[in-house]
Enzyme design. Structure first.
Site, PDB file in Angstrom:
ATOM      1  N   GLU A   1      22.784  33.556  21.070  1.00  0.00           N
ATOM      2  CA  GLU A   1      22.015  32.485  21.705  1.00  0.00           C
ATOM      3  C   GLU A   1      22.206  32.658  23.203  1.00  0.00           C
ATOM      4  O   GLU A   1      23.286  32.424  23.737  1.00  0.00           O
ATOM      5  CB  GLU A   1      22.488  31.112  21.238  1.00  0.00           C
TER       6      GLU A   1
ATOM      7  N   CYS B   1      21.103  25.764  28.397  1.00  0.00           N
ATOM      8  CA  CYS B   1      20.075  26.753  28.050  1.00  0.00           C
ATOM      9  C   CYS B   1      18.807  26.076  27.555  1.00  0.00           C
ATOM     10  O   CYS B   1      17.702  26.570  27.781  1.00  0.00           O
ATOM     11  CB  CYS B   1      20.603  27.703  26.975  1.00  0.00           C
TER      12      CYS B   1
END
Length: 465
Positions: free
Chosen positions: A234, A268
């Site tokens: 990720e 993020c």
């Protein structure tokens, strides 16, 4: 980078830590291997008992660990408490549901018969020792959302946490130990990034998961690929936030402020590029900029603070360079665009909205990891979708609309791991989380996440004569 707790609100180094020696690393690997041999044979009920105990302890510890997180990486302490509560929720969610999520799967009887079997099932078995390379921005949540499903599946974990959150990293090991997990089921490795490759190449490590930067992901993926080991990545995101003509503009603008500055803008999945239809652009811009200006930047331990400091001096410098490059190439700062005037210590940056963005600017392509938003005006949905997809990343996306046709178009065409309508992107234990393109691969959370580090084993029984 030294392993140290440095208060980002002051720049003061509070504590430094010695990295593990080569012999100590070998001992941790041997301990993990032994722990896996035992833990893999335990039942779901025992694993759930231990994980629920860890959740109870974390709930009790929340005031203290929240202050630790805030001291190490600067998030407002109220946000740190919310992060701890989210971890408690995820632990309990997996403790309750893991057995069902990993229940044997039974193929259709016609396929069983056609394969020549009397019976067949698919059974999910753990892989082994999993190395987790985790970031500082959500120092509890990023770890727990991996560790809870991994431990419930029967795996064991080695944590290489970011070097600026060592106290949080050590707390996590202590938490699982106090909960009663056998020695070696969860171990924190205080090591530098240069030690990761050798650990990942070790035959006792079965797989790895990384949340972090694109270069870090590329390095881990390369090593794991060479060793033919499973990985979940990720990585970064530059999530679009589309506001279309039928949107509730006031709600969209209010939510946009939170979506951009959550965790001091260091997330993020924070919305970063605000793509607004010309019909509602002016109204959205005025409300959004006003909301960003009203935010309180200050001491993250203060309950009234909305935005604390960035986690590191380098992070603040990198963000400044992106903004300065944009301004030098013609961008307009509608608010912010500089360090707060009243902050002479710590790594603060003012909430910023930049307009008149063009492809010449670095910020058009690069992730801004801090409280800086870019604002775009588009003429129609075609232009909005094209601009949303004009990024190397594909983590999540947000769309504000009340038009069903817009919904179907965006679900079909937006290149992202998630599409969130009329709200901001958030992670939940029951929903798969992850991205595409340079945002990584694989999924965390939900049943998808717990099965990432399992061996889907076909169990086939021949017909009896």
């Amino acid at each position: 980078m030294p392993i140290a707790t440095v208060d980002p609100s002051t720049g003061e180094t509070l504590q430094t830590f010695e990295p593990l020696t080569a012999d100590e690393i070998q001992h941790r690997l041997a301990t993990a291997e032994s722990a896996y041999a035992r833990h893999r044979t335990t039942g779901f009920a025992e694993r759930a008992r231990l994980l629920n105990r860890a959740a109870d302890l974390l709930e009790e510890d929340t005031p203290d660990i929240a202050r630790t997180m805030t001291t190490e990486m600067g998030k407002p302490v109220k946000a740190a408490r919310a992060e701890a509560a989210k971890c408690v929720k995820a632990m309990r969610w997996y403790a309750e549901r893991a057995e069902g999520l990993l229940a044997d799967e039974h193929p259709a009887q016609e396929d069983v018969t056609d394969s020549g079997a009397s019976r067949a099932v698919v059974r999910y078995r753990p892989l082994g020792v999993v190395l987790a390379v985790m970031p500082w921005n959500f120092p509890l949540w990023q770890v727990v959302r991996f560790a809870a499903p991994a431990l419930m599946a029967g795996n064991v974990a080695l944590l290489k946490h970011a070097s600026n959150v060592p106290r949080t990293a050590l707390y996590l090991q202590d938490l699982f130990t106090r909960a009663g997990f056998p020695e070696g089921c969860f171990q924190t490795l205080l090591i530098g990034s240069d030690a990761v490759e050798d650990i990942l190449r070790d035959g006792r490590v079965a797989a790895a998961t990384l949340t972090g930067s694109e270069p870090a992901g590329r390095s881990v993926a390369s090593t794991a690929g060479d060793e033919i080991k499973k990985t979940v990545l990720e990585l970064g995101g530059s999530d679009p936030y589309l506001v279309l003509p039928s949107a509730d503009v006031e709600r969209a603008a209010t939510t946009a402020v939170t979506a951009r500055v959550q965790n001091n803008g260091q997330s993020c999945i924070a919305a970063k590029r605000f793509i607004v239809h010309a019909d509602v652009y002016d109204a959205f811009r005025d409300r959004f900029v006003a909301g960003m200006r009203e935010l309180t930047v200050g001491d993250p331990m203060d309950e009234d603070t909305d935005v604390g400091p960035l986690s590191t001096e380098q992070g603040r410098d990198d963000l400044e360079e992106l903004v300065e490059d944009a301004l030098a190439h013609g961008a307009t700062a509608l608010c912010g665009g500089q360090r707060p005037e009243k902050r002479d210590r710590g790594w603060y940056y003012a909430p910023t909205v930049l307009a008149d963005i063009t492809p010449r600017m670095r910020i058009h392509r690069e992730e801004a990891f801090g409280p800086v938003a870019t604002l775009y005006r588009v003429a129609d949905l075609d232009e909005a979708v094209a601009l949303a997809n004009d990024t190397p990343f594909g983590l999540s996306s947000n769309v504000w609309t009340r038009d069903d046709a817009d919904v179907e178009r965006c679900v079909r065409d937006l290149q992202a791991g998630g599409v969130f309508f009329n709200g901001m992107t958030a992670s939940h234990p029951g929903l798969p989380f992850g991205g595409i393109k340079r945002s990584g691969y694989g999924r965390e959370l939900s049943g998808h996440g717990i099965r990432e580090f399992c061996n889907a084993t076909t169990v086939w029984h021949g017909a009896q004569k």
